[in-house]
Design an enzyme around this catalytic site. Structure first.
Site, PDB file in Angstrom:
ATOM      1  CD  GLU A   1      -1.370  -2.315   2.120  1.00 13.31           C
ATOM      2  OE1 GLU A   1      -2.164  -2.907   2.859  1.00 13.31           O
ATOM      3  OE2 GLU A   1      -0.158  -2.621   2.036  1.00 13.31           O
TER       4      GLU A   1
ATOM      5  CB  ALA B   1      18.968 -42.235  -7.001  1.00 12.69           C
TER       6      ALA B   1
END
Length: 368
Positions: free
Chosen positions: A56, A166
């Site tokens: 703001e 993996a």
């Protein structure tokens, strides 16, 4: 007051501005503000890096006298307390705006509706609820920290078709494709911190930075769970600890010499208590990360840490990238052991998004 035609469109603009602050404004929320008068944008702003100035204030400074009579579209209730900067509600009143449209009340105990009350007392029309669901999703990290005392945790899993991250030899580069990896870097840029376990740190020597997407200035905190501080000091994390924030979560019995060595390298040490089973208390760890201001944490591994976080019901969102490759059960599982003996006890998530990213499939799941 009811919303008017066009309010939702302008609020979407404000939400787009707010996203620019994600990962850069913690512990503050990422807020956007658009000032509109006679159907035209007078000024706009978003929360700046470090959390100040607020959205703001940025917009009002840009607008000057043109803010008088305008409608302010703000993605969260304007603050009303005096902190490091004056309250935004008072600034909007002083600027003479006519309306404020904001989707959500700020749950911070210092605000909790008092910003809206101050605006209404000054004769300003206040509209709430406009795109509230979208606004809550954008600032889910801030809201989680206020409500639960910990950051919102997203678990990222890049895995094969059969759920492996993996091979048996720990080869993992690369299971997912380049488009998916760029998406992960964007996720990092929008997160306050990236979290991994000590095993991943030792095996992969990850950089945990943001690259290849034009956001090199984004530097999420790197958090490593290493109970005994057994990481290599001469690896990438140690070499860059003074330049890029590195937080190490450890237990009370960690070697004092290791503690001193990591502190001298520039790392921040966070002591975490044990659970009754002798493992680190991950819930306490996240609360301590929340106390330090983190609102959004992205966990990138490994499987053991993923399983422990899921088992402790600490995962708010899972984002998976599934590649078209099969590794076999001798590979490393995406999620490690969990102490859930019945399917009914397994944590449940609902599908929130699904799509193709290059040659991979991305799915987002949120707590059911």
């Amino acid at each position: 007051m009811p919303a008017r035609e066009g309010d939702a469109g302008w609020m979407r603009v404000a939400l787009g501005l707010a996203r620019r602050g994600l990962g850069r404004v913690w512990p503050n929320p990422a807020v956007g503000c658009v000032l509109v008068r006679d159907g035209r944008v007078v000024a706009r702003g978003w929360t700046q890096p470090g959390g100040r100035p607020h959205a703001e204030r940025v917009a009002l400074d840009a607008a000057g006298a043109a803010a008088r009579g305008a409608t302010a579209y703000v993605t969260l209730e304007p603050c009303s307390h005096v902190g490091a900067s004056p309250p935004c509600a008072a600034a909007l009143i002083a600027a003479g705006v006519a309306r404020v449209v904001a989707p959500l009340e700020d749950p911070d105990p210092r605000v909790e509706g008092s910003g809206f009350a101050a605006l209404r007392a000054a004769g300003i029309e206040v509209v709430t609820g406009c795109l509230a669901e979208e606004a809550a999703a954008l600032n889910a990290g801030f809201l989680t920290r206020v409500a639960r005392g910990r950051p919102r945790l997203t678990l990222k899993l890049a895995a094969s078709l059969d759920g492996r991250i993996a091979t048996a030899a720990r080869e993992s580069r690369w299971i997912s494709g380049p488009a998916a990896r760029r998406e992960v870097h964007l996720m990092r840029a929008r997160s306050d911190a990236v979290l991994i376990g000590a095993g991943t740190a030792r095996a992969d020597e990850p950089r945990l930075d943001v690259r290849d997407i034009g956001l090199a200035e984004a530097r999420p905190v790197r958090v490593v769970v290493s109970g005994g501080l057994s990481l290599r000091g001469d690896g990438h994390l140690g070499a860059t600890a003074a330049a890029i924030p590195l937080w190490l979560c450890h237990h009370a019995e960690a070697d004092p010499a290791r503690r001193q060595a990591w502190e001298e390298r520039g790392a921040v040490l966070i002591e975490v208590p044990f659970q009754p089973d002798g493992q680190l208390d991950l819930s306490a760890m996240l609360r301590r990360l929340g106390q330090r201001g983190l609102t959004r944490v992205l966990c990138e591994g490994g499987g053991r840490l993923a399983g422990a976080l899921l088992d402790a019901d600490l995962v708010d969102e899972i984002v998976t990238f599934t590649a078209g490759v099969a590794i076999g059960d001798e590979g490393v599982a995406a999620v490690g052991p969990m102490a859930r003996r019945a399917l009914a006890l397994a944590p449940r998530f609902r599908l929130a998004g699904f799509g193709r990213v290059g040659g991979d499939v991305r799915a987002a799941w949120v707590r059911a």
